[in-house]
Design a protein around this motif. Sequence first.
Motif, PDB file in Angstrom:
ATOM      1  N   PHE A 132      -6.862  15.060 -19.867  1.00 48.41           N
ATOM      2  CA  PHE A 132      -6.328  14.360 -18.695  1.00 48.41           C
ATOM      3  C   PHE A 132      -5.718  15.383 -17.747  1.00 48.41           C
ATOM      4  O   PHE A 132      -4.904  16.209 -18.153  1.00 48.41           O
ATOM      5  CB  PHE A 132      -5.265  13.347 -19.115  1.00 48.41           C
ATOM      6  N   ARG A 133      -6.095  15.306 -16.483  1.00 49.93           N
ATOM      7  CA  ARG A 133      -5.595  16.260 -15.487  1.00 49.93           C
ATOM      8  C   ARG A 133      -4.977  15.530 -14.293  1.00 49.93           C
ATOM      9  O   ARG A 133      -5.371  14.412 -13.966  1.00 49.93           O
ATOM     10  CB  ARG A 133      -6.725  17.168 -15.036  1.00 49.93           C
ATOM     11  N   HIS A 134      -4.063  16.191 -13.660  1.00 46.16           N
ATOM     12  CA  HIS A 134      -3.360  15.615 -12.514  1.00 46.16           C
ATOM     13  C   HIS A 134      -4.326  15.233 -11.398  1.00 46.16           C
ATOM     14  O   HIS A 134      -4.169  14.194 -10.760  1.00 46.16           O
ATOM     15  CB  HIS A 134      -2.308  16.624 -12.008  1.00 46.16           C
ATOM     16  N   GLU A 135      -5.340  16.047 -11.183  1.00 44.31           N
ATOM     17  CA  GLU A 135      -6.282  15.786 -10.089  1.00 44.31           C
ATOM     18  C   GLU A 135      -7.209  14.597 -10.375  1.00 44.31           C
ATOM     19  O   GLU A 135      -7.920  14.126  -9.481  1.00 44.31           O
ATOM     20  CB  GLU A 135      -7.097  17.032  -9.750  1.00 44.31           C
ATOM     21  N   ASP A 136      -7.197  14.066 -11.605  1.00 43.38           N
ATOM     22  CA  ASP A 136      -8.025  12.902 -11.936  1.00 43.38           C
ATOM     23  C   ASP A 136      -7.721  11.720 -11.018  1.00 43.38           C
ATOM     24  O   ASP A 136      -8.624  10.962 -10.660  1.00 43.38           O
ATOM     25  CB  ASP A 136      -7.807  12.455 -13.384  1.00 43.38           C
TER      26      ASP A 136
ATOM     27  N   SER B 144       0.860  -1.189   0.000  1.00 40.48           N
ATOM     28  CA  SER B 144       0.000   0.000   0.000  1.00 40.48           C
ATOM     29  C   SER B 144       0.893   1.234   0.000  1.00 40.48           C
ATOM     30  O   SER B 144       1.946   1.236   0.639  1.00 40.48           O
ATOM     31  CB  SER B 144      -0.875   0.016   1.250  1.00 40.48           C
ATOM     32  N   PRO B 145       0.476   2.282  -0.696  1.00 40.42           N
ATOM     33  CA  PRO B 145       1.308   3.494  -0.730  1.00 40.42           C
ATOM     34  C   PRO B 145       1.165   4.308   0.555  1.00 40.42           C
ATOM     35  O   PRO B 145       0.141   4.246   1.243  1.00 40.42           O
ATOM     36  CB  PRO B 145       0.735   4.267  -1.915  1.00 40.42           C
ATOM     37  N   LEU B 146       2.187   5.060   0.828  1.00 41.79           N
ATOM     38  CA  LEU B 146       2.134   6.054   1.895  1.00 41.79           C
ATOM     39  C   LEU B 146       1.409   7.281   1.356  1.00 41.79           C
ATOM     40  O   LEU B 146       1.400   7.522   0.138  1.00 41.79           O
ATOM     41  CB  LEU B 146       3.550   6.446   2.325  1.00 41.79           C
ATOM     42  N   GLN B 147       0.839   8.065   2.224  1.00 42.84           N
ATOM     43  CA  GLN B 147       0.161   9.297   1.801  1.00 42.84           C
ATOM     44  C   GLN B 147       1.098  10.179   0.974  1.00 42.84           C
ATOM     45  O   GLN B 147       0.693  10.769  -0.020  1.00 42.84           O
ATOM     46  CB  GLN B 147      -0.350  10.054   3.038  1.00 42.84           C
ATOM     47  N   SER B 148       2.357  10.221   1.372  1.00 45.66           N
ATOM     48  CA  SER B 148       3.342  11.057   0.678  1.00 45.66           C
ATOM     49  C   SER B 148       3.660  10.560  -0.734  1.00 45.66           C
ATOM     50  O   SER B 148       4.262  11.293  -1.519  1.00 45.66           O
ATOM     51  CB  SER B 148       4.630  11.134   1.505  1.00 45.66           C
ATOM     52  N   GLU B 149       3.260   9.351  -1.077  1.00 43.60           N
ATOM     53  CA  GLU B 149       3.541   8.792  -2.397  1.00 43.60           C
ATOM     54  C   GLU B 149       2.401   9.002  -3.390  1.00 43.60           C
ATOM     55  O   GLU B 149       2.561   8.736  -4.582  1.00 43.60           O
ATOM     56  CB  GLU B 149       3.827   7.290  -2.275  1.00 43.60           C
ATOM     57  N   LEU B 150       1.266   9.476  -2.938  1.00 46.55           N
ATOM     58  CA  LEU B 150       0.108   9.621  -3.814  1.00 46.55           C
ATOM     59  C   LEU B 150       0.343  10.620  -4.942  1.00 46.55           C
ATOM     60  O   LEU B 150      -0.145  10.431  -6.056  1.00 46.55           O
ATOM     61  CB  LEU B 150      -1.133   9.987  -3.009  1.00 46.55           C
TER      62      LEU B 150
ATOM     63  N   GLU C 221     -11.231   2.980  -3.472  1.00 51.72           N
ATOM     64  CA  GLU C 221     -10.603   1.787  -4.033  1.00 51.72           C
ATOM     65  C   GLU C 221      -9.399   1.352  -3.202  1.00 51.72           C
ATOM     66  O   GLU C 221      -8.752   2.169  -2.551  1.00 51.72           O
ATOM     67  CB  GLU C 221     -10.178   2.055  -5.478  1.00 51.72           C
ATOM     68  N   ASP C 222      -9.113   0.053  -3.251  1.00 49.91           N
ATOM     69  CA  ASP C 222      -7.874  -0.467  -2.675  1.00 49.91           C
ATOM     70  C   ASP C 222      -6.761  -0.126  -3.658  1.00 49.91           C
ATOM     71  O   ASP C 222      -6.952  -0.200  -4.878  1.00 49.91           O
ATOM     72  CB  ASP C 222      -7.951  -1.973  -2.481  1.00 49.91           C
ATOM     73  N   LEU C 223      -5.612   0.208  -3.137  1.00 53.72           N
ATOM     74  CA  LEU C 223      -4.517   0.707  -3.959  1.00 53.72           C
ATOM     75  C   LEU C 223      -3.214   0.028  -3.559  1.00 53.72           C
ATOM     76  O   LEU C 223      -2.907  -0.081  -2.370  1.00 53.72           O
ATOM     77  CB  LEU C 223      -4.420   2.225  -3.770  1.00 53.72           C
ATOM     78  N   TRP C 224      -2.472  -0.452  -4.562  1.00 51.02           N
ATOM     79  CA  TRP C 224      -1.154  -1.053  -4.347  1.00 51.02           C
ATOM     80  C   TRP C 224      -0.159  -0.376  -5.278  1.00 51.02           C
ATOM     81  O   TRP C 224      -0.508   0.019  -6.384  1.00 51.02           O
ATOM     82  CB  TRP C 224      -1.149  -2.540  -4.714  1.00 51.02           C
TER      83      TRP C 224
ATOM     84  N   ASP D 115       1.243  11.474 -10.832  1.00 49.23           N
ATOM     85  CA  ASP D 115       2.155  11.780 -11.941  1.00 49.23           C
ATOM     86  C   ASP D 115       2.198  10.632 -12.943  1.00 49.23           C
ATOM     87  O   ASP D 115       2.147  10.848 -14.156  1.00 49.23           O
ATOM     88  CB  ASP D 115       3.577  12.029 -11.427  1.00 49.23           C
ATOM     89  N   ILE D 116       2.306   9.406 -12.433  1.00 44.51           N
ATOM     90  CA  ILE D 116       2.341   8.223 -13.297  1.00 44.51           C
ATOM     91  C   ILE D 116       1.035   8.103 -14.073  1.00 44.51           C
ATOM     92  O   ILE D 116       1.035   7.881 -15.285  1.00 44.51           O
ATOM     93  CB  ILE D 116       2.610   6.948 -12.469  1.00 44.51           C
ATOM     94  N   TYR D 117      -0.082   8.261 -13.384  1.00 43.44           N
ATOM     95  CA  TYR D 117      -1.401   8.144 -14.012  1.00 43.44           C
ATOM     96  C   TYR D 117      -1.539   9.139 -15.161  1.00 43.44           C
ATOM     97  O   TYR D 117      -1.937   8.775 -16.267  1.00 43.44           O
ATOM     98  CB  TYR D 117      -2.473   8.370 -12.945  1.00 43.44           C
ATOM     99  N   LEU D 118      -1.173  10.370 -14.916  1.00 49.72           N
ATOM    100  CA  LEU D 118      -1.269  11.400 -15.947  1.00 49.72           C
ATOM    101  C   LEU D 118      -0.334  11.096 -17.123  1.00 49.72           C
ATOM    102  O   LEU D 118      -0.747  11.124 -18.287  1.00 49.72           O
ATOM    103  CB  LEU D 118      -0.952  12.769 -15.351  1.00 49.72           C
TER     104      LEU D 118
END
Length: 151
Positions: free
Chosen positions: A36-40, A7-13, A48-51, A18-21
């Motif tokens: 496509f926007r960064h806030e998406d 699971s990611p740390l809050q600081s990694e979100l 959602e569960d996130l890894w 960035d990767i998603y965009l």
Amino acid sequence: MKWTIRSPLQSELERLADIYLAVRRETFKWVDPASFRHEDFSVHTQGEDLWIAEAPNGETAGFMTLWPPDDFIHMLYISKSWQGQGAGAALLAALPNWPLRKYRLKCLVKNERANAFYRSKGFIVTGSGSSAEGDYEEMSFYPAARDAHAY
């Protein structure tokens, strides 16, 4: 390569956003990149569960999200520089009860590389539809089909 899936740390979100965009803009060439926007990322991952997939050097290679009520893999995004090195397979292997549970996802038809990846992992087309980014195929992974595929 040995991947760390966690699971990611809050600081990694922010890095995941960035990767998603970047991956959406690089991959979905048929869509206006300005749409496509960064806030998406924060909007699209709500509830959602996130890894994340972390490379041996500590770099975040990509991420996956799951909508647990439907065992629906909503996102699996790998940075361009890490694609084809096993991060996606490692993320799938981290799913609860993989490969003994049915999972679903949607994959854009024009995203040929992702389509080939999911098929290689045993996903089969079970439906189709259209979205703002284009036509998609609904794909399902059935545990009974797992014996014919490597994980």
